[in-house]
Motif scaffolding. Structure first.
Motif, PDB file in Angstrom:
ATOM      1  N   GLN A   1       0.835  -1.202   0.000  1.00 56.76           N
ATOM      2  CA  GLN A   1       0.000   0.000   0.000  1.00 56.76           C
ATOM      3  C   GLN A   1       0.875   1.259   0.000  1.00 56.76           C
ATOM      4  OE1 GLN A   1      -3.476  -0.083   0.297  1.00 56.76           O
ATOM      5  NE2 GLN A   1      -4.041   1.968   0.942  1.00 56.76           N
ATOM      6  N   ILE A   2       1.900   1.264   0.832  1.00 62.88           N
ATOM      7  CA  ILE A   2       2.810   2.405   0.884  1.00 62.88           C
ATOM      8  C   ILE A   2       3.532   2.575  -0.445  1.00 62.88           C
ATOM      9  CG2 ILE A   2       4.898   3.304   1.992  1.00 62.88           C
ATOM     10  CD1 ILE A   2       3.917   1.872   4.570  1.00 62.88           C
ATOM     11  N   TYR A   3       3.929   1.464  -1.059  1.00 62.74           N
ATOM     12  CA  TYR A   3       4.634   1.559  -2.337  1.00 62.74           C
ATOM     13  C   TYR A   3       3.733   2.155  -3.417  1.00 62.74           C
ATOM     14  CZ  TYR A   3       8.451   0.490  -5.496  1.00 62.74           C
ATOM     15  OH  TYR A   3       9.507   0.599  -6.371  1.00 62.74           O
ATOM     16  N   ALA A   4       2.469   1.803  -3.406  1.00 60.95           N
ATOM     17  CA  ALA A   4       1.528   2.404  -4.362  1.00 60.95           C
ATOM     18  C   ALA A   4       1.411   3.907  -4.114  1.00 60.95           C
ATOM     19  CB  ALA A   4       0.167   1.733  -4.236  1.00 60.95           C
ATOM     20  N   GLU A   5       1.383   4.308  -2.839  1.00 58.94           N
ATOM     21  CA  GLU A   5       1.340   5.737  -2.518  1.00 58.94           C
ATOM     22  C   GLU A   5       2.592   6.448  -3.018  1.00 58.94           C
ATOM     23  OE1 GLU A   5       0.900   5.713   1.693  1.00 58.94           O
ATOM     24  OE2 GLU A   5      -1.173   4.963   1.655  1.00 58.94           O
ATOM     25  N   ILE A   6       3.730   5.779  -2.928  1.00 61.67           N
ATOM     26  CA  ILE A   6       4.998   6.356  -3.395  1.00 61.67           C
ATOM     27  C   ILE A   6       4.953   6.581  -4.906  1.00 61.67           C
ATOM     28  CG2 ILE A   6       7.444   5.817  -3.748  1.00 61.67           C
ATOM     29  CD1 ILE A   6       7.356   4.403  -0.990  1.00 61.67           C
ATOM     30  N   ILE A   7       4.474   5.594  -5.637  1.00 64.48           N
ATOM     31  CA  ILE A   7       4.379   5.724  -7.096  1.00 64.48           C
ATOM     32  C   ILE A   7       3.424   6.850  -7.472  1.00 64.48           C
ATOM     33  CG2 ILE A   7       3.527   4.554  -9.179  1.00 64.48           C
ATOM     34  CD1 ILE A   7       4.774   1.991  -8.110  1.00 64.48           C
ATOM     35  N   HIS A   8       2.318   6.935  -6.765  1.00 64.25           N
ATOM     36  CA  HIS A   8       1.353   7.997  -7.043  1.00 64.25           C
ATOM     37  C   HIS A   8       1.993   9.367  -6.810  1.00 64.25           C
ATOM     38  CE1 HIS A   8      -2.711   9.742  -7.396  1.00 64.25           C
ATOM     39  NE2 HIS A   8      -2.324  10.566  -6.425  1.00 64.25           N
ATOM     40  N   GLU A   9       2.682   9.520  -5.685  1.00 65.76           N
ATOM     41  CA  GLU A   9       3.303  10.808  -5.370  1.00 65.76           C
ATOM     42  C   GLU A   9       4.411  11.153  -6.357  1.00 65.76           C
ATOM     43  OE1 GLU A   9       5.619  13.090  -1.690  1.00 65.76           O
ATOM     44  OE2 GLU A   9       4.543  11.218  -1.306  1.00 65.76           O
ATOM     45  N   ALA A  10       5.069  10.148  -6.904  1.00 65.33           N
ATOM     46  CA  ALA A  10       6.136  10.400  -7.877  1.00 65.33           C
ATOM     47  C   ALA A  10       5.603  10.959  -9.189  1.00 65.33           C
ATOM     48  CB  ALA A  10       6.933   9.123  -8.131  1.00 65.33           C
ATOM     49  N   GLY A  11       4.297  10.821  -9.436  1.00 65.14           N
ATOM     50  CA  GLY A  11       3.702  11.444 -10.607  1.00 65.14           C
ATOM     51  C   GLY A  11       3.533  10.569 -11.824  1.00 65.14           C
ATOM     52  N   TYR A  12       3.482   9.270 -11.635  1.00 66.18           N
ATOM     53  CA  TYR A  12       3.272   8.392 -12.797  1.00 66.18           C
ATOM     54  C   TYR A  12       1.859   8.570 -13.347  1.00 66.18           C
ATOM     55  CZ  TYR A  12       7.716   6.052 -12.580  1.00 66.18           C
ATOM     56  OH  TYR A  12       9.065   5.806 -12.650  1.00 66.18           O
ATOM     57  N   PRO A  13       1.703   8.520 -14.667  1.00 62.67           N
ATOM     58  CA  PRO A  13       0.377   8.688 -15.266  1.00 62.67           C
ATOM     59  C   PRO A  13      -0.604   7.610 -14.803  1.00 62.67           C
ATOM     60  CG  PRO A  13       2.099   8.893 -16.936  1.00 62.67           C
ATOM     61  CD  PRO A  13       2.771   8.397 -15.695  1.00 62.67           C
ATOM     62  N   ALA A  14      -1.860   7.957 -14.755  1.00 65.29           N
ATOM     63  CA  ALA A  14      -2.896   7.015 -14.343  1.00 65.29           C
ATOM     64  C   ALA A  14      -2.867   5.765 -15.213  1.00 65.29           C
ATOM     65  CB  ALA A  14      -4.265   7.680 -14.423  1.00 65.29           C
ATOM     66  N   GLY A  15      -2.976   4.619 -14.571  1.00 64.65           N
ATOM     67  CA  GLY A  15      -3.043   3.348 -15.288  1.00 64.65           C
ATOM     68  C   GLY A  15      -1.708   2.679 -15.530  1.00 64.65           C
ATOM     69  N   VAL A  16      -0.611   3.409 -15.356  1.00 68.10           N
ATOM     70  CA  VAL A  16       0.708   2.805 -15.585  1.00 68.10           C
ATOM     71  C   VAL A  16       0.989   1.735 -14.537  1.00 68.10           C
ATOM     72  CG1 VAL A  16       3.191   3.262 -15.541  1.00 68.10           C
ATOM     73  CG2 VAL A  16       1.658   4.777 -16.808  1.00 68.10           C
ATOM     74  N   PHE A  17       0.656   2.042 -13.292  1.00 64.14           N
ATOM     75  CA  PHE A  17       0.804   1.086 -12.193  1.00 64.14           C
ATOM     76  C   PHE A  17      -0.550   0.886 -11.539  1.00 64.14           C
ATOM     77  CE2 PHE A  17       0.993   0.523  -7.596  1.00 64.14           C
ATOM     78  CZ  PHE A  17       1.766  -0.620  -7.472  1.00 64.14           C
ATOM     79  N   ASN A  18      -0.907  -0.369 -11.285  1.00 70.32           N
ATOM     80  CA  ASN A  18      -2.174  -0.694 -10.650  1.00 70.32           C
ATOM     81  C   ASN A  18      -1.934  -1.770  -9.592  1.00 70.32           C
ATOM     82  OD1 ASN A  18      -4.223   0.680 -12.721  1.00 70.32           O
ATOM     83  ND2 ASN A  18      -2.631  -0.377 -13.889  1.00 70.32           N
ATOM     84  N   LEU A  19      -2.728  -1.736  -8.524  1.00 67.37           N
ATOM     85  CA  LEU A  19      -2.557  -2.657  -7.404  1.00 67.37           C
ATOM     86  C   LEU A  19      -3.894  -3.283  -7.045  1.00 67.37           C
ATOM     87  CD1 LEU A  19      -1.027  -3.722  -4.809  1.00 67.37           C
ATOM     88  CD2 LEU A  19      -1.763  -1.597  -3.714  1.00 67.37           C
ATOM     89  N   VAL A  20      -3.916  -4.622  -7.019  1.00 65.76           N
ATOM     90  CA  VAL A  20      -5.107  -5.362  -6.605  1.00 65.76           C
ATOM     91  C   VAL A  20      -4.684  -6.417  -5.593  1.00 65.76           C
ATOM     92  CG1 VAL A  20      -7.020  -6.847  -7.319  1.00 65.76           C
ATOM     93  CG2 VAL A  20      -6.244  -5.010  -8.833  1.00 65.76           C
ATOM     94  N   TYR A  21      -5.271  -6.373  -4.405  1.00 65.38           N
ATOM     95  CA  TYR A  21      -5.014  -7.413  -3.411  1.00 65.38           C
ATOM     96  C   TYR A  21      -5.870  -8.630  -3.727  1.00 65.38           C
ATOM     97  CZ  TYR A  21      -3.121  -3.510  -0.695  1.00 65.38           C
ATOM     98  OH  TYR A  21      -2.407  -2.414  -0.279  1.00 65.38           O
ATOM     99  N   GLY A  22      -5.358  -9.802  -3.401  1.00 65.77           N
ATOM    100  CA  GLY A  22      -6.163 -10.997  -3.620  1.00 65.77           C
ATOM    101  C   GLY A  22      -5.351 -12.260  -3.476  1.00 65.77           C
ATOM    102  N   ALA A  23      -6.041 -13.384  -3.480  1.00 66.05           N
ATOM    103  CA  ALA A  23      -5.398 -14.688  -3.356  1.00 66.05           C
ATOM    104  C   ALA A  23      -4.915 -15.174  -4.712  1.00 66.05           C
ATOM    105  CB  ALA A  23      -6.380 -15.687  -2.751  1.00 66.05           C
ATOM    106  N   GLY A  24      -3.968 -16.100  -4.684  1.00 64.88           N
ATOM    107  CA  GLY A  24      -3.412 -16.638  -5.923  1.00 64.88           C
ATOM    108  C   GLY A  24      -4.434 -17.318  -6.816  1.00 64.88           C
ATOM    109  N   PRO A  25      -5.274 -18.209  -6.272  1.00 64.73           N
ATOM    110  CA  PRO A  25      -6.231 -18.919  -7.124  1.00 64.73           C
ATOM    111  C   PRO A  25      -7.287 -18.014  -7.756  1.00 64.73           C
ATOM    112  CG  PRO A  25      -5.871 -20.110  -5.079  1.00 64.73           C
ATOM    113  CD  PRO A  25      -5.232 -18.769  -4.908  1.00 64.73           C
ATOM    114  N   THR A  26      -7.478 -16.796  -7.243  1.00 64.20           N
ATOM    115  CA  THR A  26      -8.485 -15.897  -7.819  1.00 64.20           C
ATOM    116  C   THR A  26      -7.801 -14.772  -8.607  1.00 64.20           C
ATOM    117  OG1 THR A  26      -8.556 -14.775  -5.662  1.00 64.20           O
ATOM    118  CG2 THR A  26     -10.284 -16.367  -6.134  1.00 64.20           C
ATOM    119  N   VAL A  27      -7.220 -13.810  -7.902  1.00 64.97           N
ATOM    120  CA  VAL A  27      -6.593 -12.676  -8.583  1.00 64.97           C
ATOM    121  C   VAL A  27      -5.361 -13.106  -9.364  1.00 64.97           C
ATOM    122  CG1 VAL A  27      -5.375 -10.487  -8.200  1.00 64.97           C
ATOM    123  CG2 VAL A  27      -7.513 -10.964  -6.994  1.00 64.97           C
TER     124      VAL A  27
END
Length: 480
Positions: free
Chosen positions: A181-207
Motif C-alpha cells: 500500500q505504501i509503495y503504491a502511494e509512493i508511485i502515485h506521489e512520484a507522478g506516474y500517469p494514471a493506469g501505468v501502475f495498478n494494485l489489486v489485493y487478492g489470493a493466488g487462485p483468484t486474482v
C-alpha cells in the motif's frame, strides 16, 4: 486497527467489486492489526483495462522522461523508508534494524541500479547487415510477489516495467499488504500517469489466476513456491505469455579445508538463519571437507546457540518469528521429520526458544536448529524448509563436493569458500546455480538474480531485468 479496503486502479483508490475481508496478523504475537479486502476477476479486468489504455501513451515516452520519473520515485522512496520498514516489521516479522537497512532499503538499491541500467541502455541498434533492431516495452505485465521479501520483490518487478515503458498490475502477497500500500502511494506521489501502475489485493487462485489467464496481459512475473510457479505457467500457456519465475532453493555452501573455516562456518550459519531462514537463496546445506568437518560442527553449534531470537520491534541483529502459523507448523514438522529419520541433532530442535520477552508466547518463534551428517536420501536434504534450519555433511574430494552440491532439484544460489583461486573458479564453473557467493562475498544490486532447474527462469535486476520486459523488433533501413 488498519483498514485496507481499496485498490489502486487508473490512478485512484477504488472499492473492490465484491469485497472479501481478510485479517492482517502480526507474527510476533499473532494479534490482528488490520483488515485487507481481497479482489476477484472483475477487479483484475478493471486494472488490466487501465494498464492497457495507459500503455498506448506510456510506451511512447522517451528514455529521458522515464529516467526523470524514476529519479523522482527515488526521492519519494527515500522519504518513506521508515514507513516501509515499520510496515514490514509489523506484517512479516523482520526485526526493525533489518527491515530498514535491508528489506526496505532494497527499494532504493534496486531503483538506483535500474536507473544506471536504463541510462546505459540503447533502445535501438544497427546490425552488421544494416538492419535496425529496436527494443520496445512488452505491454501489460502481471506481477505477483511474495511475503518474505515484500519490497525487494516488488521493486524487482515494478521498476523494470516502469523503466522500459511497460505498464503493470501488481498482486502482492495478500499477507503483506501494508508495505505494498505504501509503495503504491509512493508511485502515485512520484507522478506516474494514471493506469501505468495498478494494485489489486487478492489470493493466488483468484486474482493471481485471473492475471495469468487474462488475454490482455503480455507477461507474467512471479516469485514464490515452485508449485505456485508451475500453476502460473500453466495458466499463462493458453495465451502464450512470456513467463519469468523466481522460485525455491536449497542452496549448498561448500567449504574447503583451506578456507578460513571458523569465519566461513559462523558466517554460513548466520546467513542461513537470516530473515529467520525465510529466503529462497539461503545457504541451507553446508558441505565441509572432512578434515575440517569436526571443527566446523563445533563452530556451527556455538553459532546456533549464540543466535538471539527476540521481538522484531527491537533494534539489533537478532532474528524474529516465522511469518505465520502455517510456516511455524511446517518448520516444526520438518524438524520432527529429521528426528524421525534418525538425523543427528546438533543444536536447537522442536518448540519455541527459551527466554522470549514477555508477551511473545503466542508468536511464531522457533529454535535455530542444525542437523549433522545429513545424506542425500534424507528429507531435510531435499526439501526446502524455509526456516532457520541448517543441515551439514562432510565430503572427501572436490568431485564429491560438486556432486553433492548439485544433488538438488533447485539451482538458485551456491556458496563456496576456499583459499585457492584456481579451485574457486573451477568449482564455481561446475556448480549448477544462477548465483555464486565466494569466500563470504555475494553479488550486488544490478547483477542478475535467478536460478537454474526448478528455481525458475529469467533474471531480475539491472540490465538483465530490463531485458525481460522488452520485445525485439527489426526493420530494414529506410530507402525510397
Amino acid at each position: 486497527m488498519i483498514t485496507l479496503d481499496k485498490f489502486y486502479i487508473n490512478g485512484e483508490w477504488v472499492a473492490p467489486d465484491a469485497p472479501e475481508d481478510m485479517p492482517i496478523l502480526t507474527p510476533s504475537t499473532n494479534a490482528k492489526v488490520g483488515v485487507v479486502s481481497l479482489g476477484n476477476a472483475a477487479d483484475v479486468d478493471k486494472a488490466v483495462a487501465a494498464a492497457k489504455a495507459a500503455f498506448e501513451t506510456f510506451s511512447l515516452t522517451s528514455k529521458e522522461e522515464r529516467l526523470a520519473l524514476l529519479r523522482r520515485l527515488a526521492e519519494v522512496t527515500r522519504a518513506r523508508l521508515d514507513d516501509l520498514a515499520r510496515a514490514i516489521t509489523m506484517e512479516m516479522g523482520a526485526p526493525s534494524t533489518m527491515s530498514r537497512a535491508v528489506q526496505a532499503d532494497a527499494g532504493i538499491g534496486h531503483l538506483e541500479a535500474f536507473i544506471t541500467a536504463l541510462e546505459a541502455h540503447d533502445e535501438q541498434e544497427t546490425l552488421p547487415n544494416g538492419d535496425i533492431v529496436s527494443y520496445e516495452p512488452i505491454g501489460v505485465c502481471g506481477l505477483i510477489t511474495p511475503w518474505n521479501w515484500p519490497i525487494n520483490q516488488i521493486a524487482l518487478k515494478v521498476l523494470p516495467a516502469l523503466a522500459t515503458g511497460a505498464t503493470c498490475v501488481l498482486k502482492p502477497s495478500e499477507h503483506t499488504p501494508l508495505s505494498a500500500q505504501i509503495y503504491a502511494e509512493i508511485i502515485h506521489e512520484a507522478g506516474y500517469p494514471a493506469g501505468v501502475f495498478n494494485l489489486v489485493y487478492g489470493a493466488g487462485p483468484t486474482v493471481g489466476s485471473a492475471l495469468s489467464t487474462h488475454k490482455d496481459v503480455a507477461m507474467m512475473s512471479f516469485t514464490g513456491s515452485t508449485r505456485a510457479g508451475s500453476a502460473v505457467s500453466r495458466d499463462a500457456a493458453a495465451t502464450i505469455k512470456r513467463v519469468t519465475l523466481e522460485l525455491g532453493g536449497k542452496s549448498p555452501n561448500v567449504i574447503f579445508a583451506d578456507a578460513d573455516v571458523d569465519a566461513r562456518v559462523a558466517e554460513g550459519v548466520a546467513e542461513c538463519f537470516d530473515n529467520t531462514g525465510q529466503s529462497c537463496n539461503a545457504p541451507t546445506r553446508m558441505l565441509v571437507e572432512r578434515s575440517a568437518y569436526d571443527r566446523a560442527l563445533e563452530v556451527a553449534r556455538s553459532a546456533a546457540e549464540a543466535q538471539v531470537v527476540d521481538d522484531p520491534a527491537l533494534e539489533g541483529d537478532h532474528i524474529g518469528p516465522l511469518f505465520d502459523q502455517i510456516q511455524y507448523d511446517r518448520v516444526q514438522a520438518m524438524i520432527q521429520k529429521g528426528l524421525d529419520e534418525g538425523t543427528r541433532l546438533l543444536a536447537g530442535g522442536p518448540g519455541r526458544p527459551e527466554g522470549l520477552s514477555q508477551g511473545l508466547e503466542t508468536g511464531w518463534f522457533v529454535r535455530p536448529t542444525i542437523f549433522a551428517d545429513v545424506t542425500p536420501e534424507m528429507t531435510l536434504w531435499r526439501e526446502e524448509i524455509f526456516g532457520p534450519v541448517l543441515v551439514m555433511a562432510p565430503f572427501d574430494t572436490e568431485e564429491e563436493a560438486i556432486a553433492l552440491a548439485n544433488d538438488t532439484d533447485y539451482g538458485l544460489d551456491a556458496y563456496l569458500s576456499t583459499g585457492d583461486e584456481a579451485r574457486a573458479l573451477r568449482v564455481a564453473r561446475r556448480l549448477r546455480a544462477g548465483g555464486i557467493h565466494i569466500n563470504g562475498r555475494g553479488t550486488d544490486y544490478g547483477s542478475p538474480f535467478g536460478g537454474f532447474k526448478q528455481s525458475g527462469n529469467g533474471r531480475e535486476g539491472g540490465r538483465f531485468g530490463l531485458e525481460d520486459y522488452l520485445e525485439v523488433k527489426v526493420r530494414p533501413p529506410f530507402a525510397v
